[in-house]
Motif scaffolding. Structure first.
Motif, PDB file in Angstrom:
ATOM      1  N   LEU A   1      -2.571  10.336   8.344  1.00  0.00           N
ATOM      2  CA  LEU A   1      -3.285   9.277   7.617  1.00  0.00           C
ATOM      3  C   LEU A   1      -4.777   9.368   7.917  1.00  0.00           C
ATOM      4  O   LEU A   1      -5.176   9.808   8.996  1.00  0.00           O
ATOM      5  CB  LEU A   1      -2.751   7.899   8.025  1.00  0.00           C
TER       6      LEU A   1
ATOM      7  N   VAL B   1       5.396  -0.932   2.571  1.00  0.00           N
ATOM      8  CA  VAL B   1       4.346  -1.091   3.574  1.00  0.00           C
ATOM      9  C   VAL B   1       3.228  -1.910   2.926  1.00  0.00           C
ATOM     10  O   VAL B   1       2.818  -1.625   1.800  1.00  0.00           O
ATOM     11  CB  VAL B   1       3.809   0.286   4.041  1.00  0.00           C
TER      12      VAL B   1
ATOM     13  N   ASP C   1       4.143   8.400  11.492  1.00  0.00           N
ATOM     14  CA  ASP C   1       5.539   8.647  11.199  1.00  0.00           C
ATOM     15  C   ASP C   1       6.303   9.316  12.337  1.00  0.00           C
ATOM     16  O   ASP C   1       6.479  10.535  12.368  1.00  0.00           O
ATOM     17  CB  ASP C   1       5.695   9.481   9.910  1.00  0.00           C
TER      18      ASP C   1
ATOM     19  N   ILE D   1      -1.509   6.968  15.330  1.00  0.00           N
ATOM     20  CA  ILE D   1      -1.494   5.588  14.831  1.00  0.00           C
ATOM     21  C   ILE D   1      -1.100   4.631  15.954  1.00  0.00           C
ATOM     22  O   ILE D   1      -0.092   4.841  16.627  1.00  0.00           O
ATOM     23  CB  ILE D   1      -0.446   5.446  13.705  1.00  0.00           C
TER      24      ILE D   1
ATOM     25  N   GLU E   1      -2.978   8.104   2.827  1.00  0.00           N
ATOM     26  CA  GLU E   1      -2.392   9.419   3.110  1.00  0.00           C
ATOM     27  C   GLU E   1      -3.392  10.548   2.964  1.00  0.00           C
ATOM     28  O   GLU E   1      -4.189  10.560   2.028  1.00  0.00           O
ATOM     29  CB  GLU E   1      -1.240   9.679   2.147  1.00  0.00           C
TER      30      GLU E   1
ATOM     31  N   LEU F   1      -4.502  -0.148  10.515  1.00  0.00           N
ATOM     32  CA  LEU F   1      -4.562   0.306   9.119  1.00  0.00           C
ATOM     33  C   LEU F   1      -5.407   1.571   8.984  1.00  0.00           C
ATOM     34  O   LEU F   1      -6.505   1.644   9.519  1.00  0.00           O
ATOM     35  CB  LEU F   1      -5.174  -0.790   8.249  1.00  0.00           C
ATOM     36  N   ALA F   2      -4.863   2.545   8.267  1.00  0.00           N
ATOM     37  CA  ALA F   2      -5.656   3.733   7.912  1.00  0.00           C
ATOM     38  C   ALA F   2      -6.289   3.458   6.556  1.00  0.00           C
ATOM     39  O   ALA F   2      -5.615   3.506   5.532  1.00  0.00           O
ATOM     40  CB  ALA F   2      -4.757   4.962   7.862  1.00  0.00           C
TER      41      ALA F   2
ATOM     42  N   ILE G   1       0.817  -1.228   0.000  1.00  0.00           N
ATOM     43  CA  ILE G   1       0.000   0.000   0.000  1.00  0.00           C
ATOM     44  C   ILE G   1       0.841   1.263   0.000  1.00  0.00           C
ATOM     45  O   ILE G   1       0.322   2.357  -0.161  1.00  0.00           O
ATOM     46  CB  ILE G   1      -0.985   0.051   1.196  1.00  0.00           C
ATOM     47  N   GLY G   2       2.137   1.118   0.185  1.00  0.00           N
ATOM     48  CA  GLY G   2       2.960   2.326   0.206  1.00  0.00           C
ATOM     49  C   GLY G   2       4.434   1.982   0.252  1.00  0.00           C
ATOM     50  O   GLY G   2       4.815   0.826   0.451  1.00  0.00           O
ATOM     51  N   GLU G   3       5.236   3.009   0.025  1.00  0.00           N
ATOM     52  CA  GLU G   3       6.683   2.826   0.042  1.00  0.00           C
ATOM     53  C   GLU G   3       7.248   3.718   1.141  1.00  0.00           C
ATOM     54  O   GLU G   3       7.024   4.917   1.137  1.00  0.00           O
ATOM     55  CB  GLU G   3       7.243   3.204  -1.340  1.00  0.00           C
ATOM     56  N   GLY G   4       7.925   3.116   2.099  1.00  0.00           N
ATOM     57  CA  GLY G   4       8.508   3.893   3.197  1.00  0.00           C
ATOM     58  C   GLY G   4      10.007   4.037   3.008  1.00  0.00           C
ATOM     59  O   GLY G   4      10.576   3.495   2.056  1.00  0.00           O
ATOM     60  N   GLN G   5      10.596   4.766   3.912  1.00  0.00           N
ATOM     61  CA  GLN G   5      12.040   5.028   3.869  1.00  0.00           C
ATOM     62  C   GLN G   5      12.845   3.720   3.939  1.00  0.00           C
ATOM     63  O   GLN G   5      13.870   3.573   3.291  1.00  0.00           O
ATOM     64  CB  GLN G   5      12.351   5.913   5.081  1.00  0.00           C
ATOM     65  N   PHE G   6      12.349   2.759   4.723  1.00  0.00           N
ATOM     66  CA  PHE G   6      13.121   1.537   4.957  1.00  0.00           C
ATOM     67  C   PHE G   6      12.648   0.340   4.149  1.00  0.00           C
ATOM     68  O   PHE G   6      13.319  -0.682   4.092  1.00  0.00           O
ATOM     69  CB  PHE G   6      13.079   1.162   6.443  1.00  0.00           C
TER      70      PHE G   6
HETATM   71  P1  ADP Z   1       8.492   6.132   6.140  1.00  0.00           P
HETATM   72  O1  ADP Z   1       8.233   7.042   7.286  1.00  0.00           O
HETATM   73  O2  ADP Z   1       9.416   5.034   6.465  1.00  0.00           O
HETATM   74  O3  ADP Z   1       8.852   6.846   4.877  1.00  0.00           O
HETATM   75  P2  ADP Z   1       5.672   5.867   6.114  1.00  0.00           P
HETATM   76  O4  ADP Z   1       5.303   5.635   7.521  1.00  0.00           O
HETATM   77  O5  ADP Z   1       5.482   7.257   5.593  1.00  0.00           O
HETATM   78  O6  ADP Z   1       7.127   5.388   5.839  1.00  0.00           O
HETATM   79  O7  ADP Z   1       4.864   4.856   5.203  1.00  0.00           O
HETATM   80  C1  ADP Z   1       4.973   4.860   3.802  1.00  0.00           C
HETATM   81  C2  ADP Z   1       3.583   4.840   3.170  1.00  0.00           C
HETATM   82  O8  ADP Z   1       2.863   3.668   3.546  1.00  0.00           O
HETATM   83  C3  ADP Z   1       2.708   5.977   3.670  1.00  0.00           C
HETATM   84  O9  ADP Z   1       2.928   7.132   2.941  1.00  0.00           O
HETATM   85  C4  ADP Z   1       1.306   5.414   3.477  1.00  0.00           C
HETATM   86  O10 ADP Z   1       0.917   5.513   2.126  1.00  0.00           O
HETATM   87  C5  ADP Z   1       1.505   3.954   3.796  1.00  0.00           C
HETATM   88  N1  ADP Z   1       1.188   3.682   5.217  1.00  0.00           N
HETATM   89  C6  ADP Z   1       2.037   3.715   6.264  1.00  0.00           C
HETATM   90  N2  ADP Z   1       1.433   3.415   7.407  1.00  0.00           N
HETATM   91  C7  ADP Z   1       0.131   3.176   7.116  1.00  0.00           C
HETATM   92  C8  ADP Z   1      -1.039   2.815   7.892  1.00  0.00           C
HETATM   93  N3  ADP Z   1      -0.975   2.624   9.213  1.00  0.00           N
HETATM   94  N4  ADP Z   1      -2.194   2.681   7.221  1.00  0.00           N
HETATM   95  C9  ADP Z   1      -2.265   2.876   5.892  1.00  0.00           C
HETATM   96  N5  ADP Z   1      -1.220   3.204   5.115  1.00  0.00           N
HETATM   97  C10 ADP Z   1      -0.024   3.356   5.708  1.00  0.00           C
END
Ligand code: ADP
Length: 285
Positions: free
Chosen positions: A152, A31, A163, A80, A104, A99-100, A23-28
């Protein structure tokens, strides 16, 4: 060591978790959406699972787990909720959160756009503000990355702050001095830019920018302007302009959040009170 500092409820059994779509791409790492089996072993709940890339360094792994460790301490309706960590032998850990559903905030604002009412936007404002007041008053934590990208959307009436990768507990000095690194200049208070000084008052400045983004329906601040120019604009007294959808009295409040002197800015506690008053006025028409 995070594992030792926490008790059993920090770890979730790997067999209780099912990973679904990304559902998403995080720094590490990526997701994913997932299903977590509840203790009754009958029903599951939908979760978000943060994963760590296989090739991550030890220091990345520590930073990744530090965020989870920070989040574990919080219990607030607009932050969260961390459910736990899954750690299998020789595999990178996973962080499991609630889950949100709507993802975003910025994407949500782009999709819903003008169908969102001023009352709803004011309600989201109050929710983010109450989360930050909670961090300040109950945990002495500065978030350091308050921005629409870190909010979120759970439902059409609930947003949550996410975050905590940059958040820090502030020691007796009452501020956190950051070392060098990538920082969100366009959201930052002048003292954070100039001296890397982060306090609850600098979170208040960032909150103002975040609420500006909210009422601009997901437009980023200082679009098309270089970071270096933003700094001199702020120094010479320039501030973000009034968004079309923002009630004048709310703009007056967030304008105070952008006072050059940190001590001239309102506290989150007083902001919550003022925003609630505004909400009352709006619901009365
Ligand atoms: P990072 O801080 O490591 O860059 P994020 O926490 O921003 O990662 O997560 C990356 C993406 O994953 C978010 O922008 C969002 O789209 C999705 N995401 C993260 N946590 C959740 C959550 N609890 N529910 C729904 N989507 C999420």
């Amino acid at each position: 060591d995070y594992a030792q500092a926490e008790n059993d409820d920090w770890f979730l059994p790997p067999e209780d978790l099912k990973i679904l779509d990304p559902i998403g791409e995080g720094q590490f790492g990526t997701v994913f959406k997932g299903h977590l089996m509840l203790p009754d072993s009958q029903t599951h709940t939908e979760v978000a699972v943060k994963t760590l890339k296989e090739e991550s360094s030890i220091s990345d792994r520590d930073k990744f787990l530090a965020e989870a460790f920070t989040m574990k301490k919080f219990n607030h309706p607009h932050i969260i909720n961390l459910l736990g960590v899954v750690q299998e032998d020789r595999k990178p850990p996973w962080i499991v959160m609630e889950l949100a559903e709507h993802g975003e905030l910025r994407g949500y604002l782009h999709r819903r756009g003008s169908s969102l009412t001023i009352s709803t936007l004011l309600m989201f404002t109050e929710q983010v503000c109450s989360a930050l007041d909670y961090l300040e008053c109950e945990h002495k934590v500065v978030h350091r990355d308050v921005a629409a990208r870190n909010v979120l959307v759970f439902s059409d009436v609930v947003v949550k702050l996410a975050d905590f990768g940059l958040s820090r507990h502030i020691e007796e000095e009452g501020y956190y001095k950051a070392s060098k690194g990538r920082l969100p200049i366009k959201w930052m208070a002048p003292e954070s830019i100039n001296f890397r000084r982060f306090t609850n008052a600098s979170d208040v400045w960032m909150f103002g920018v975040c609420i500006w983004e909210l009422f601009m329906l997901g437009v980023k601040p200082f679009r098309g302007i270089k970071n270096s120019e933003v700094i001199s604009m702020i120094e010479s007294g320039h501030r973000l302009e009034l968004p079309a959808k923002m009630p004048g009295p709310l703009y007056q409040l967030i304008y105070k959040c952008w006072s050059y002197e940190p001590s001239d800015r309102p506290t989150f506690k007083s902001l919550v009170t003022s925003i609630k008053q505004l909400m009352d006025n709006y619901s009365e028409g």
